[in-house]
Design an enzyme around this catalytic site. Structure first.
Site, PDB file in Angstrom:
ATOM      1  N   MET A  74       4.909  -1.905   2.955  1.00 56.57           N
ATOM      2  CA  MET A  74       5.016  -2.156   1.716  1.00 56.57           C
ATOM      3  C   MET A  74       4.604  -0.894   0.794  1.00 56.57           C
ATOM      4  SD  MET A  74       5.526  -5.312   0.758  1.00 56.57           S
ATOM      5  CE  MET A  74       4.745  -5.976  -0.745  1.00 56.57           C
ATOM      6  N   CYS A  75       4.517  -1.319  -0.388  1.00 59.96           N
ATOM      7  CA  CYS A  75       4.636   0.195  -1.280  1.00 59.96           C
ATOM      8  C   CYS A  75       4.164  -0.533  -2.677  1.00 59.96           C
ATOM      9  CB  CYS A  75       5.734   0.723  -1.330  1.00 59.96           C
ATOM     10  SG  CYS A  75       6.924  -0.665  -1.715  1.00 59.96           S
ATOM     11  N   GLN A  76       4.252   0.396  -3.716  1.00 57.11           N
ATOM     12  CA  GLN A  76       4.214  -0.080  -4.986  1.00 57.11           C
ATOM     13  C   GLN A  76       5.403   0.483  -5.755  1.00 57.11           C
ATOM     14  OE1 GLN A  76       0.480  -0.485  -6.931  1.00 57.11           O
ATOM     15  NE2 GLN A  76      -0.573  -1.430  -5.580  1.00 57.11           N
TER      16      GLN A  76
END
Lengths: 282, 282
Positions: B1-3
């Site tokens: 995941m990440c932003q």
């Protein structure tokens, strides 16, 4: 016009020493101050830094001089604009993806009236003759091999066939890499050398900086450096012959071939045919 | 995941304020420390900075925090690896050229068992689900429009059709830009706001830094900011609805539409169907 710098290495190596000298030519020891760019491969991916400020003033060039990014294939370029405006989209090196690899291309020279028909598969973003030639080369790769990745030797054969045809339109010195190897070609000016064990001392021409490579290398290291003008005083740089193509891998030439550029032959026989261009004056 | 962080502006604007807060999440206020990337458009060209170091430690991120590059379209990404190794080739944003423009894509989420057939026209360099989805989207663009550049509205229509189909395979929040406009889509989490005249004061959540935008702007400025989690305390961030697509141009939404993701509807009716994934925990 512009100057080129390429590096192909057996082991991941940083280019800070060579780039420090090379980037001086962007306004201090020469006037190639209309933008710069440098691409570092790490396996199949690459980092591309470009700026339309000069490599002397750009904070991005300053980062590159101080951040030792290790890479097996590097291509750098400093620009003196002769065709195309000084914009980011006209800054070399150019990048495109093909066969799941990034391809990086930088060109030294000017092409005149070069208007090839492109398929649309690769389209220039800017308006330089250089990016157009790059898109044309990649188009030819796809025309020949479709979407099945060929060997380096097969790619060399296509470049060997197409490059002299492009060179009919003007000066065509280039470096091209897909992260596996570095292809290079010269119709006027390019030099190369290999640094390998036993490593020597080297002194930059453009800056009062020297390095003893034997202190910062291991016997496994081997680095080929390709550049428009020699970067160091006390190393033996070899000049490319007119129309010479060299493929570097693992820090050494693995394939060399001459091409015949008909225009250069005609000009050699009758120098009055030679078109004096702005590019020739640099 | 990440932003994700996106910015679309009426006039070229620097992103240093927002990026300073955002990049804190790469190890300080959150643990998204497995690489970062940021792309700045300048007309059709773009600068892409990526690093497999965290945005807190990377010298390249430090450059971005301090070098105010002005751009109308910016996309940034900090990564917490869930699929694909921590390598440069897996660092978002990803770039491809189409219709003589660079296209930039960054994705937040995980796609499972997503194995579309690609034409070969665009091929992932790395091994993330995200780059695969990007190549698939571009493939669909070419399938629909060939090599003739369509309008933003036509591109929106294709994205509106294809995105919910990809979202059947998992979480699909993304930002996509070609330098003219910024397309965004959310199936779980994305927020946006517009900063415009009369500009206000803003205070970062992730860092003790505030700014009075009225002191550094002109009435012509207008900036849309898109981000996974709100960046500031005292501004009104709007959450995307599940399946919402928004196209930003000139610093404001110019087209909005909902999509129907059948999987989300089934899960809403019967929560036991929802696959709890690592991605959902971040």
């Amino acid at each position: 016009m512009c100057q080129l710098l390429g590096m192909n290495c057996a082991t991941p190596t940083d280019i800070t020493f060579s780039f420090r000298g090379f980037s001086q030519r962007a306004g201090i020891t020469s006037d190639h101050s209309d933008g710069f760019g440098i691409a570092f491969f790490e396996d199949k991916a690459c980092r591309l830094f470009v700026d339309n400020q000069s490599a002397v003033e750009s904070p991005i060039a300053e980062l590159v001089r101080n951040y030792p990014i290790k890479s097996r294939n590097v291509i750098a370029h400093i620009r003196k604009a002769t065709q195309g405006k000084i914009t980011l989209e006209n800054s070399h090196p150019f990048v495109r993806e093909l066969w799941g690899r990034q391809w990086i291309f930088a060109h030294n020279g000017d092409l005149y009236d070069f208007q090839p028909r492109l398929s649309g598969r690769f389209t220039p973003v800017g308006n330089t003759d250089s990016e157009l030639a790059f898109c044309y080369l990649l188009d030819k790769f796809v025309e020949k091999f479709g979407y099945h990745e060929p060997s380096l030797k097969e790619i060399f054969a296509v470049l060997h066939e197409i490059s002299p045809k492009i060179a009919e339109y003007g000066t065509f010195n280039f470096c091209l890499s897909n992260g596996q190897a570095l292809f290079s070609y010269a119709t006027t000016k390019l030099h190369w050398l290999v640094r390998e064990y036993p490593f020597q001392h080297a002194k930059l021409i453009d800056l009062d900086v020297d390095i003893d490579f034997s202190e910062v290398t291991t016997p496994e290291d081997r680095v080929a450096v390709i550049t428009t003008e020699p970067l160091t005083h006390n190393e033996t740089w070899q000049a490319y012959r007119q129309g010479e193509m060299i493929l570097f891998q693992h820090g050494q030439p693995i394939q060399r071939a001459m091409t015949v550029v008909a225009r250069l032959q005609r000009e050699a026989q009758d120098p009055s045919l030679k078109r004096i261009t702005k590019a020739d004056q640099y």
